[in-house]
Design a protein around this motif. Structure first.
Motif, mmCIF file in Angstrom:
data_model
loop_
_atom_site.group_PDB
_atom_site.id
_atom_site.type_symbol
_atom_site.label_atom_id
_atom_site.label_comp_id
_atom_site.label_asym_id
_atom_site.label_seq_id
_atom_site.Cartn_x
_atom_site.Cartn_y
_atom_site.Cartn_z
ATOM 1 N N GLY A 110 -13.404 81.892 73.635
ATOM 2 C CA GLY A 110 -14.528 82.523 74.316
ATOM 3 C C GLY A 110 -14.341 82.654 75.814
ATOM 4 N N LEU A 111 -13.486 81.836 76.381
ATOM 5 C CA LEU A 111 -13.196 81.927 77.809
ATOM 6 C C LEU A 111 -12.369 83.167 78.154
ATOM 7 C CD1 LEU A 111 -12.261 78.186 78.533
ATOM 8 C CD2 LEU A 111 -14.440 79.337 79.036
ATOM 9 N N PHE A 112 -11.621 83.683 77.166
ATOM 10 C CA PHE A 112 -10.700 84.779 77.425
ATOM 11 C C PHE A 112 -10.975 86.054 76.632
ATOM 12 C CE2 PHE A 112 -8.487 80.718 77.904
ATOM 13 C CZ PHE A 112 -8.125 80.795 79.243
ATOM 14 N N TYR A 113 -11.726 85.943 75.550
ATOM 15 C CA TYR A 113 -11.872 87.084 74.646
ATOM 16 C C TYR A 113 -13.290 87.103 74.096
ATOM 17 C CZ TYR A 113 -10.770 90.234 70.747
ATOM 18 O OH TYR A 113 -10.745 91.278 69.888
ATOM 19 N N GLU A 114 -13.898 88.261 74.086
ATOM 20 C CA GLU A 114 -15.232 88.373 73.520
ATOM 21 C C GLU A 114 -15.116 88.793 72.055
ATOM 22 O OE1 GLU A 114 -19.264 90.935 74.194
ATOM 23 O OE2 GLU A 114 -18.129 90.340 75.965
ATOM 24 N N THR A 115 -15.590 87.939 71.192
ATOM 25 C CA THR A 115 -15.520 88.192 69.755
ATOM 26 C C THR A 115 -16.900 87.994 69.137
ATOM 27 O OG1 THR A 115 -14.376 87.569 67.703
ATOM 28 C CG2 THR A 115 -14.829 85.810 69.266
ATOM 29 N N SER A 116 -17.112 88.574 68.006
ATOM 30 C CA SER A 116 -18.378 88.436 67.305
ATOM 31 C C SER A 116 -18.438 87.090 66.593
ATOM 32 C CB SER A 116 -18.533 89.557 66.278
ATOM 33 O OG SER A 116 -18.458 90.820 66.904
ATOM 34 N N TRP A 117 -19.576 86.398 66.723
ATOM 35 C CA TRP A 117 -19.817 85.137 66.029
ATOM 36 C C TRP A 117 -18.682 84.141 66.227
ATOM 37 C CZ3 TRP A 117 -24.681 85.033 64.664
ATOM 38 C CH2 TRP A 117 -25.307 86.243 64.374
ATOM 39 N N PRO A 118 -18.315 83.810 67.454
ATOM 40 C CA PRO A 118 -17.119 82.992 67.679
ATOM 41 C C PRO A 118 -17.133 81.633 66.978
ATOM 42 C CG PRO A 118 -18.440 83.155 69.674
ATOM 43 C CD PRO A 118 -19.027 84.117 68.684
ATOM 44 N N TYR A 119 -18.251 80.920 67.017
ATOM 45 C CA TYR A 119 -18.259 79.574 66.428
ATOM 46 C C TYR A 119 -18.281 79.626 64.902
ATOM 47 C CZ TYR A 119 -18.523 77.540 71.017
ATOM 48 O OH TYR A 119 -18.211 77.166 72.298
ATOM 49 N N LEU A 120 -19.145 80.463 64.338
ATOM 50 C CA LEU A 120 -19.165 80.577 62.873
ATOM 51 C C LEU A 120 -17.848 81.133 62.348
ATOM 52 C CD1 LEU A 120 -22.720 81.877 61.856
ATOM 53 C CD2 LEU A 120 -21.693 79.647 61.401
ATOM 54 N N ASP A 121 -17.322 82.157 63.030
ATOM 55 C CA ASP A 121 -16.067 82.773 62.614
ATOM 56 C C ASP A 121 -14.925 81.768 62.701
ATOM 57 O OD1 ASP A 121 -14.253 84.735 61.793
ATOM 58 O OD2 ASP A 121 -14.133 85.677 63.769
ATOM 59 N N SER A 122 -14.873 81.003 63.790
ATOM 60 C CA SER A 122 -13.808 80.016 63.964
ATOM 61 C C SER A 122 -13.924 78.873 62.952
ATOM 62 C CB SER A 122 -13.850 79.460 65.390
ATOM 63 O OG SER A 122 -12.863 78.479 65.565
ATOM 64 N N LEU A 123 -15.116 78.318 62.788
ATOM 65 C CA LEU A 123 -15.298 77.205 61.843
ATOM 66 C C LEU A 123 -14.978 77.622 60.411
ATOM 67 C CD1 LEU A 123 -18.502 75.579 63.340
ATOM 68 C CD2 LEU A 123 -16.293 74.434 63.018
ATOM 69 N N THR A 124 -15.473 78.781 59.997
ATOM 70 C CA THR A 124 -15.180 79.222 58.633
ATOM 71 C C THR A 124 -13.691 79.497 58.472
ATOM 72 O OG1 THR A 124 -15.878 81.455 59.256
ATOM 73 C CG2 THR A 124 -17.457 80.131 58.021
ATOM 74 N N THR A 125 -13.061 80.035 59.514
ATOM 75 C CA THR A 125 -11.624 80.286 59.444
ATOM 76 C C THR A 125 -10.845 78.994 59.253
ATOM 77 O OG1 THR A 125 -11.779 82.291 60.778
ATOM 78 C CG2 THR A 125 -9.644 81.186 60.727
ATOM 79 N N VAL A 126 -11.159 77.990 60.051
ATOM 80 C CA VAL A 126 -10.446 76.714 59.944
ATOM 81 C C VAL A 126 -10.668 76.081 58.570
ATOM 82 C CG1 VAL A 126 -10.297 74.351 60.834
ATOM 83 C CG2 VAL A 126 -10.416 76.284 62.426
ATOM 84 N N PHE A 127 -11.927 76.076 58.108
ATOM 85 C CA PHE A 127 -12.185 75.457 56.810
ATOM 86 C C PHE A 127 -11.592 76.264 55.660
ATOM 87 C CE2 PHE A 127 -15.236 72.841 59.145
ATOM 88 C CZ PHE A 127 -14.910 71.595 58.627
ATOM 89 N N LEU A 128 -11.507 77.576 55.801
ATOM 90 C CA LEU A 128 -10.845 78.362 54.763
ATOM 91 C C LEU A 128 -9.338 78.123 54.771
ATOM 92 C CD1 LEU A 128 -12.847 81.708 54.792
ATOM 93 C CD2 LEU A 128 -12.721 80.030 52.941
ATOM 94 N N MET A 129 -8.781 77.889 55.945
ATOM 95 C CA MET A 129 -7.357 77.534 56.010
ATOM 96 C C MET A 129 -7.106 76.209 55.294
ATOM 97 S SD MET A 129 -6.244 78.497 59.878
ATOM 98 C CE MET A 129 -5.710 80.141 60.309
#
Length: 193
Positions: A110-129
């Motif tokens: 979030g400090l470098f890139y604007e993305t949609s739903w950063p926390y939900l997207d990141s958490l779901t990504t990590v848990f899906l990995m």
């Protein structure tokens, strides 16, 4: 469906084939998983601005190759890898690692890139990995992690306007529940022999 891109439709169809084969414990699922991830990742990044979901798809491609190898050879060319269970410690470690990495990556990104739903997207990504890693290792609890994270992705995709992907996540959530029961049945059968 008329408003969906052809790549989104292709990703969805191939993903359906993948999940049905995975639930039925067929190693060929990883070939379809590899192809689906290629299309899905492109659409996630360039149509819906879901950076972490696109990264997840790259991870899935690598895990598809590893999964095909592991499921076919058991990791040592001896026999097919059996379905097994995680320990309580495995779950605590998974929750800790998933939470710390998911929140940390979302914050830093979030400090470098604007993305949609950063926390939900990141958490779901990590848990899906993590869930995918456990799928490749044939840990039955992978399906529980899939149920939870796929359900969250229904929300994310719906709000982003990715209605077909949201619908796919409904199917994935249901199939993950079916996968758990199917693998549980197979595990009990394997234990009898």
């Amino acid at each position: 469906i008329l408003n969906m891109s052809i790549l989104e439709i292709i990703a969805t169809v191939i993903s359906l084939i993948y999940i049905v084969l995975a639930v039925n414990n067929k190693s060929i699922c990883f070939v379809f998983g590899l192809a689906a991830s290629l299309f899905w990742g492109y659409v996630s990044m360039f149509s819906y601005n879901l950076l972490f979901d696109a990264i997840l798809q790259i991870f899935y491609m690598g895990m598809s190759i590893y999964g095909l190898y592991l499921w076919r050879s058991g990791g040592d060319k001896a026999a097919e890898l059996p379905i097994s269970q995680m320990t309580v410690k495995d779950h605590w470690v998974t929750l800790f690692i998933g939470g710390v990495i998911g929140v940390g990556v979302a914050y830093v990104t979030g400090l470098f890139y604007e993305t949609s739903w950063p926390y939900l997207d990141s958490l779901t990504t990590v848990f899906l990995m993590l869930a995918t890693y456990y799928l490749v290792k044939r840990k039955i609890e992978c399906w529980i992690y899939f149920v939870i994270t796929d359900a969250v992705y229904i929300y994310i995709y719906w709000l982003q306007g990715a209605k077909l992907f949201a619908g796919m996540m409904v199917v994935y959530t249901i199939m993950a529940a079916v996968g758990y029961w199917q693998w549980r049945k197979e595990m009990k059968t394997e234990m009898k022999y």
